[in-house]
Enzyme design. Structure first.
Site, short mmCIF file in Angstrom:
data_model
loop_
_atom_site.label_atom_id
_atom_site.label_comp_id
_atom_site.label_asym_id
_atom_site.label_seq_id
_atom_site.Cartn_x
_atom_site.Cartn_y
_atom_site.Cartn_z
N SER A 208 0.84 -1.19 0.00
CA SER A 208 0.00 0.00 0.00
C SER A 208 0.88 1.25 0.00
O SER A 208 1.68 1.45 -0.90
CB SER A 208 -0.96 -0.04 1.20
OG SER A 208 -1.97 0.92 1.07
N GLU A 328 -9.36 -5.68 -3.92
CA GLU A 328 -8.78 -4.63 -3.09
C GLU A 328 -9.82 -3.88 -2.26
O GLU A 328 -9.69 -3.74 -1.04
CB GLU A 328 -8.05 -3.60 -3.99
CG GLU A 328 -6.87 -4.14 -4.76
CD GLU A 328 -5.58 -4.13 -3.96
OE1 GLU A 328 -5.62 -3.76 -2.77
OE2 GLU A 328 -4.54 -4.48 -4.54
N HIS A 429 -7.45 -5.86 -0.02
CA HIS A 429 -6.24 -5.06 0.20
C HIS A 429 -5.55 -5.51 1.48
O HIS A 429 -6.19 -5.75 2.51
CB HIS A 429 -6.66 -3.59 0.33
CG HIS A 429 -5.54 -2.60 0.38
ND1 HIS A 429 -4.78 -2.27 -0.72
CD2 HIS A 429 -5.07 -1.84 1.40
CE1 HIS A 429 -3.90 -1.35 -0.39
NE2 HIS A 429 -4.04 -1.07 0.91
#
Length: 521
Positions: A208, A328, A429
């Site tokens: 990320s 995600e 995610h």
């Protein structure tokens, strides 16, 4: 590769057999250029937590970091250092004195020249630290005979608040957090041989925001030569914030603090707690969410955008992995129960700019996804479309830029869906972190069921192979080809994994028609 796996398996077995006596042995002491540090032994791995790599940034708020002053005696390195002040209440102790790193290694001063894997944490540029349980380096260091490093650095306004156009003497303010990372990598270069690592074989990997920070460093002259492989996991930085928009954000921040532009220098003296409180205002550029502070095209530390208009030539020879997860945005939008019970009439109202991050007709998105996936529910379309438009586009741009330039790059997509919560979150995610670190049993892990350890075996071995040789191919996965056009070969991590050409290609082509703007810029 099989012989290498056998050698490392034998090493792991030997460490396991000696773990109990090692715990009773004297604590390990390492000598750094600034002073000695004492760690501890964890399952046969020598662990050092909270090693200072930079001086306290509080007295030099918004300025470039400095190395620490040398110390005498032996500093304790058994507890994590403070994280940067932030709005995340789960970050643990925070302080502007936050330039600390952690090292896990199988041996000291043994000239083993092990690959070094430096992890940069996520949390956008706003939150997080290098001390989360999922980032514990014991299992990865044991499994791969590598040295693992995690770290803290300045975040949000402390690391990326751009004051250069408002306050004389703060030219580095918009990229101070990035300069912290450079300083940490310089520490690795200068000290990691003491910890059995090879300063000439350093891999940076991050998820990320950590991946975005790595993409940014690939275009920073100060970072040149400090790392030799890079892997980003659901984290891209195509463009940086422009100086004008970065100044707009600082002005909005000043207004939240009831300060006038000519009082901007007062930010250097206000209590950190007041600065943290003011970060919750709506972003004036995006028009939603909390205030964004990220890297700035300041023409000093960052003289070009990370991946615009092309891949940076500075990093052409650095092998790179660029990956994302299949679902995600289930991590972002899945915590609203109503998003799992949408009707077709309600769906267009959910396909907002804030959720898609591109300006496209919602009804056109719905029509295309219903054509492509007739069995999808409205909720399935919401998560798939927002993933493709918001979280995946930057990765595709970086992949294609490197492919066009002939830079060695491998693409992956994590498809494995955990059975947790009935499987409704799919592969969201951050779900790849636990597998790469081989930490599926740690607090915070979401992977359960018989396939969890198999996923960890595959992804950790691929990342270890990449750190060792610059190529992720290993016995644990099928053949993984570098990414090239027009085929776009991609490793789809699953049980079993497979290589696939251009997965979700129809979705890619649909959103290719819409200009992409990096969120935050």
């Amino acid at each position: 590769m099989a012989s290498d796996l056998t050698r490392r398996a034998a090493l792991g077995a030997a460490l396991s057999l000696t773990a109990a006596p090692a715990l009773a042995a004297p604590s390990p002491v390492a000598r750094t250029r600034h002073g000695r540090v004492r760690g501890y032994v964890d399952q046969g791995i020598l662990a050092f937590r909270g090693i200072r790599y930079g001086a306290d940034t509080g007295p030099r708020r918004f300025q470039a970091p400095r190395p620490p002053a040398p110390w005498t005696g032996v500093a304790d390195a058994t507890a994590y250092g403070a994280a940067c002040p932030q709005r995340d209440r789960d970050a643990g102790p925070t302080s502007e004195d936050c330039l600390f790193l952690n090292v896990w290694t199988p041996g000291l001063r043994d000239a083993a020249k092990r690959p070094v894997m430096v992890y940069i944490h996520g949390g956008a540029y706003a939150n997080g630290s290098g001390s989360a349980p999922l980032y514990d380096g014991v299992r990865l260091a044991r499994r791969g005979d590598v040295v693992v490093v995690t770290l803290n650095h300045r975040l949000n306004v402390f690391g990326y608040g751009y004051l250069a156009r408002l306050v004389p003497g703060l030219p580095d303010s918009g990229n101070a957090g990035q300069l912290d990372l450079v300083l940490a990598l310089e520490w690795v270069r200068d000290n990691i041989a003491e910890f059995g690592g090879d300063p000439g074989n350093v891999t940076v990997f991050g998820q990320s925001g950590g991946g975005a920070k790595i993409a940014t460093m690939m275009a920073m002259p100060a970072a040149a030569g400090l790392f030799h492989r890079a892997a980003t996991m659901s984290g891209q930085q195509v463009t940086a914030s422009g100086p004008m928009n970065a100044t707009r954000r600082t002005l909005a921040f000043l207004d939240a603090l009831k300060l006038k532009p000519e009082q901007a220098a007062d930010l250097r003296m206000l209590p950190a707690e007041r600065l943290v409180e003011a970060m919750g205002i709506e972003d004036p550029v995006l028009g939603f969410g909390g205030l964004y502070f990220g890297p700035v095209l300041d023409e000093r530390n960052l003289k070009r955008h990370p991946f615009y208009p092309d891949a940076p030539a500075q990093s052409a020879a650095i092998p790179m992995i660029i990956g994302n997860t299949h679902d995600e945005t289930r991590a972002f939008l899945g915590h609203d129960p109503s998003n799992f019970t949408l009707t077709w009439d309600e769906l267009p109202g959910k396909l907002t700019f804030a959720n898609l991050r591109v300006d496209v007709l919602p009804e056109a998105v719905v029509a295309e996804y219903r054509r492509l996936y007739p069995r999808y529910s409205p909720s399935d379309v919401l998560f798939a479309a927002t993933t493709a438009a918001r979280s995946w586009r930057g990765a595709l741009i970086e992949l294609e830029a490197r492919a066009r330039a002939g830079h060695p790059t491998w693409a992956y997509q994590l498809d494995w869906a955990t059975p947790k919560d009935g499987g409704k979150f799919g592969a969201p995610h951050a779900s790849d972190i636990q597998f790469v670190f081989d930490n599926v049993a740690k607090p915070g892990a979401t992977a359960i069921g018989p396939g969890a350890q198999s996923m960890a075996d595959q992804m950790s071995e691929a990342f270890l192979a990449f750190a060792r040789t610059g190529d992720p191919n290993c016995a644990a996965i099928p053949r993984w080809e570098p990414h090239y056009l027009p085929r776009r070969p991609t490793m789809v991590f699953d049980v079993p994994s497979r290589q696939e050409d251009d997965p979700r290609g129809a979705e890619r082509r649909f959103f290719d028609r819409v200009p992409y703007v990096q969120p935050g810029t």
